[in-house]
Write a protein that holds these residues in place. Structure first.
Motif, PDB file in Angstrom:
ATOM      1  N   PRO A   1      47.534  -3.940 -30.564  1.00  0.00           N
ATOM      2  CA  PRO A   1      47.067  -2.702 -31.185  1.00  0.00           C
ATOM      3  C   PRO A   1      45.637  -2.288 -30.833  1.00  0.00           C
ATOM      4  N   ASP A   2      44.942  -3.084 -30.045  1.00  0.00           N
ATOM      5  CA  ASP A   2      43.591  -2.698 -29.635  1.00  0.00           C
ATOM      6  C   ASP A   2      43.172  -3.531 -28.444  1.00  0.00           C
ATOM      7  N   ILE A   3      42.152  -3.068 -27.747  1.00  0.00           N
ATOM      8  CA  ILE A   3      41.606  -3.804 -26.610  1.00  0.00           C
ATOM      9  C   ILE A   3      40.096  -3.660 -26.633  1.00  0.00           C
ATOM     10  N   GLY A   4      39.392  -4.742 -26.297  1.00  0.00           N
ATOM     11  CA  GLY A   4      37.938  -4.715 -26.306  1.00  0.00           C
ATOM     12  C   GLY A   4      37.370  -5.203 -27.628  1.00  0.00           C
ATOM     13  N   CYS A   5      36.066  -5.231 -27.720  1.00  0.00           N
ATOM     14  CA  CYS A   5      35.406  -5.781 -28.898  1.00  0.00           C
ATOM     15  C   CYS A   5      34.013  -5.180 -29.034  1.00  0.00           C
ATOM     16  N   ASP A   6      33.577  -5.033 -30.280  1.00  0.00           N
ATOM     17  CA  ASP A   6      32.215  -4.552 -30.519  1.00  0.00           C
ATOM     18  C   ASP A   6      31.194  -5.661 -30.337  1.00  0.00           C
ATOM     19  N   ARG A   7      31.653  -6.930 -30.360  1.00  0.00           N
ATOM     20  CA  ARG A   7      30.763  -8.067 -30.172  1.00  0.00           C
ATOM     21  C   ARG A   7      30.588  -8.370 -28.686  1.00  0.00           C
ATOM     22  N   LYS A   8      29.558  -9.121 -28.369  1.00  0.00           N
ATOM     23  CA  LYS A   8      29.344  -9.605 -27.012  1.00  0.00           C
ATOM     24  C   LYS A   8      29.003 -11.095 -27.066  1.00  0.00           C
ATOM     25  N   CYS A   9      29.908 -11.869 -27.667  1.00  0.00           N
ATOM     26  CA  CYS A   9      29.695 -13.315 -27.793  1.00  0.00           C
ATOM     27  C   CYS A   9      29.597 -13.945 -26.407  1.00  0.00           C
ATOM     28  N   ASP A  10      28.673 -14.886 -26.233  1.00  0.00           N
ATOM     29  CA  ASP A  10      28.397 -15.397 -24.893  1.00  0.00           C
ATOM     30  C   ASP A  10      29.480 -16.314 -24.345  1.00  0.00           C
ATOM     31  N   PHE A  11      30.449 -16.696 -25.183  1.00  0.00           N
ATOM     32  CA  PHE A  11      31.520 -17.581 -24.736  1.00  0.00           C
ATOM     33  C   PHE A  11      32.791 -16.817 -24.379  1.00  0.00           C
ATOM     34  N   CYS A  12      32.802 -15.498 -24.538  1.00  0.00           N
ATOM     35  CA  CYS A  12      34.042 -14.722 -24.468  1.00  0.00           C
ATOM     36  C   CYS A  12      34.080 -13.846 -23.223  1.00  0.00           C
ATOM     37  N   GLN A  13      35.274 -13.764 -22.616  1.00  0.00           N
ATOM     38  CA  GLN A  13      35.467 -12.938 -21.426  1.00  0.00           C
ATOM     39  C   GLN A  13      35.682 -11.466 -21.738  1.00  0.00           C
ATOM     40  N   THR A  14      36.042 -11.151 -22.968  1.00  0.00           N
ATOM     41  CA  THR A  14      36.419  -9.777 -23.279  1.00  0.00           C
ATOM     42  C   THR A  14      35.364  -8.752 -22.842  1.00  0.00           C
ATOM     43  N   PRO A  15      34.055  -8.981 -23.103  1.00  0.00           N
ATOM     44  CA  PRO A  15      33.072  -7.976 -22.669  1.00  0.00           C
ATOM     45  C   PRO A  15      32.990  -7.814 -21.157  1.00  0.00           C
ATOM     46  N   THR A  16      33.514  -8.777 -20.386  1.00  0.00           N
ATOM     47  CA  THR A  16      33.439  -8.690 -18.919  1.00  0.00           C
ATOM     48  C   THR A  16      34.516  -7.793 -18.334  1.00  0.00           C
ATOM     49  N   TYR A  17      35.604  -7.529 -19.078  1.00  0.00           N
ATOM     50  CA  TYR A  17      36.661  -6.700 -18.517  1.00  0.00           C
ATOM     51  C   TYR A  17      36.916  -5.425 -19.314  1.00  0.00           C
ATOM     52  N   THR A  18      36.157  -5.196 -20.364  1.00  0.00           N
ATOM     53  CA  THR A  18      36.315  -3.963 -21.123  1.00  0.00           C
ATOM     54  C   THR A  18      34.954  -3.336 -21.372  1.00  0.00           C
ATOM     55  N   SER A  19      34.978  -2.050 -21.606  1.00  0.00           N
ATOM     56  CA  SER A  19      33.751  -1.346 -21.995  1.00  0.00           C
ATOM     57  C   SER A  19      33.994  -0.766 -23.376  1.00  0.00           C
ATOM     58  N   GLY A  20      33.475  -1.448 -24.381  1.00  0.00           N
ATOM     59  CA  GLY A  20      33.650  -0.960 -25.735  1.00  0.00           C
ATOM     60  C   GLY A  20      34.969  -1.382 -26.349  1.00  0.00           C
ATOM     61  N   TYR A  21      35.310  -0.732 -27.435  1.00  0.00           N
ATOM     62  CA  TYR A  21      36.470  -1.079 -28.241  1.00  0.00           C
ATOM     63  C   TYR A  21      37.359   0.141 -28.395  1.00  0.00           C
ATOM     64  N   ARG A  22      38.664  -0.029 -28.123  1.00  0.00           N
ATOM     65  CA  ARG A  22      39.612   1.082 -28.228  1.00  0.00           C
ATOM     66  C   ARG A  22      40.844   0.597 -28.990  1.00  0.00           C
TER      67      ARG A  22
END
Length: 511
Positions: A229-250
């Motif tokens: 139901p969503d992709i991306g994250c408002d956080r930028k935790c240093d252990f997580c790949q999500t910020p590397t492949y998404t821009s923002g939260y949708r």
């Protein structure tokens, strides 16, 4: 716009076999997921079919063949690497006009590269996507991939497959890296999950699961559907790949999300995994909290139990909505908690992964976490609304970890577990004590590699959550492994029979 009414180009969407690491006694040291839901394949297959492609699932996890392909020494043991499922070399590389392969985890890298090399052997194009391919594309290009998709939102799908099958492109190439060196950046505005094509009943049926996280699930909740139901994250935790492949939260709208949940029921699902990046990220937006209530209420009305494997950040279930201000109200939002984790024996939230990470010590890297007192208050509130199964996850193996810090962590979790069982003696409480891993493309991953504490470079070990690959300044990776087993025993003594719809069915504990 769809393709002309000529014969549709055929695309084989490959789910690669699972990796097993077997010691001399036959014990497997990986999480051998073979019958789980095929979440990303459902989204991709539906999208490509909507674009006029004849996209078909090729599920190489669906089988019992075990093919050894290498060895690695770990903890003094000689482990045999084997892929498990269908035999890779039985697939005809000429069967489709093009191939699509997804690889999200480093531990899948070697099996995926073997698959790519075989699929590319007759010259058919192979398009590869997924987090590990985005982070370190060179491995997959060397194996024979034609292109790496760097945009996980879905915006790149139609243009890249138009290109590789020789069809006149409907849109400009975007979010893709070619083996010949051509590179096209992600488009400025990423695709929203609300724009993803709803899968047909047939596609949804093919992607149903029979297990949850490798464990057989209770019979009344099988088969298992899946919704993203969503992709991306408002956080930028240093252990997580999500910020590397998404821009923002949708996010998907409640209306679209409920259409996906209803489609899972049409396909025969008895429950649905909500495979979210950050489902509660929506509470940061106007009306976002109401969206959560609409979705969970709608799922109950459809008669669909929900499983939450990720995406429910506890801090965002407070009255302060997770904002990191000095005076944020960290009290539990009781209505939101009831909506997400409430269970009445038939519908609601049946299972929740709680991202506890390191709730007592080692919090510095995790700005999203609640202080321990508020964390325990939140956990008690969740158990009071009836959630039957909690998977309580955290990471060990940080550079400063020692026996004393892990003893204190164990004592804290034991105490919390006892408090929760006083509220609900039937609570199934599963501890998932993951080991730290240098995930490619993340700041933490880079720091680990520079620290001198990394003991392995084999992706089958480095990418595994149950095969520690790092020493700490005080403990060896072997000792971290022993602590994983020790911590995972919390709650196992109370494994039990759960009364569901009046019938007794064994629920396995995760391992």
């Amino acid at each position: 716009m769809t393709l002309p009414s000529k014969k549709a180009p055929t695309i084989g969407l490959v789910e690669v076999p699972a990796l097993g690491l077997y010691d001399e006694e036959g014990h497997n040291w990986t999480a051998l997921y073979r019958r789980n839901t095929l979440l990303s394949k459902q989204v991709l297959m539906a999208d490509l079919q909507a674009g006029g492609f004849d996209a078909q699932l090729v599920n190489l996890k669906d089988g019992d063949c075990r093919e050894p392909f290498g060895e690695v020494t770990w903890k003094g043991m000689n482990l045999t690497k084997a892929y498990v499922g269908r035999r890779i070399f039985d697939v005809d590389p000429d069967a489709y006009d093009a191939w699509g392969v997804t690889v999200n985890y480093t531990q899948e890298r070697q099996v995926t590269c073997m698959t790519i090399a075989h699929l590319a052997s007759k010259g058919k194009p192979v398009v590869v996507g997924g987090s590990d391919a985005i982070a370190e594309p060179e491995h997959y290009l060397k194996a024979g991939a034609t292109a790496i998709v760097t945009d996980k939102s879905g915006a790149a799908n139609w243009p890249i497959f138009d290109d590789v099958v020789g069809t006149l492109p409907r849109e400009k190439l975007t979010g893709v890296l070619f083996a010949d060196g051509r590179s096209y950046p992600n488009r400025t505005k990423a695709m929203s999950p609300d724009e993803w094509a709803l899968p047909s009943v047939d596609v949804a049926q093919q992607c149903l699961g029979q297990e949850y996280s490798e464990e057989p699930f209770i019979e009344d909740l099988v088969p298992i559907g899946s919704v993203y139901p969503d992709i991306g994250c408002d956080r930028k935790c240093d252990f997580c790949q999500t910020p590397t492949y998404t821009s923002g939260y949708r996010r998907m709208s409640p209306e679209t999300t409920l259409k996906w949940i209803a489609r899972q029921k049409e396909a025969g699902a008895k429950c649905t995994v909500m495979g979210s990046d950050q489902f509660l990220g929506r509470v940061l937006f106007p009306e976002g909290r109401e969206e959560v209530l609409k979705i969970t209420k709608g799922a109950r009305e459809i008669g669909m139990p929900l499983l939450w494997p990720n995406g429910l950040e506890l801090r965002k279930a407070t009255l302060g909505r997770g904002r990191n201000y000095d005076h944020t109200d960290l009290s539990p939002d009781e209505e939101l908690i009831e909506a997400l984790w409430g269970w009445d024996g038939k519908v609601g939230g049946f299972l929740g992964y709680i991202p506890a990470e390191r709730p007592v010590f080692g919090r510095e890297s995790y700005a999203k976490l609640l202080p321990w007192r508020q964390h325990c208050e939140m956990m008690r509130a969740i158990v009071r609304v009836g959630l039957p199964v909690i998977v309580y996850g955290f990471i060990i193996g940080f550079p400063d970890d020692n026996h004393d810090s892990l003893l204190r962590l164990e004592e804290a979790i034991l105490e919390l577990h006892q408090q929760l069982r006083e509220i609900n003696p039937d609570l199934e409480f599963q501890v998932a004590s993951y080991s730290i891993s240098p995930i490619p493309g993340t700041p933490q991953g880079e720091n680990i590699r520079k620290s001198g504490l990394l003991r392995f470079d084999d992706p089958s070990i480095v990418g595994g959550l149950w095969t520690p690959c790092c020493d700490t300044h005080h403990l060896s990776y072997e000792e971290i492994s022993e602590w994983q087993f020790r911590l995972a025993q919390i709650g196992k003594a109370e494994s039990k029979l759960i009364n569901y719809h009046g019938g007794l069915t064994k629920l396995s504990t995760a391992s």
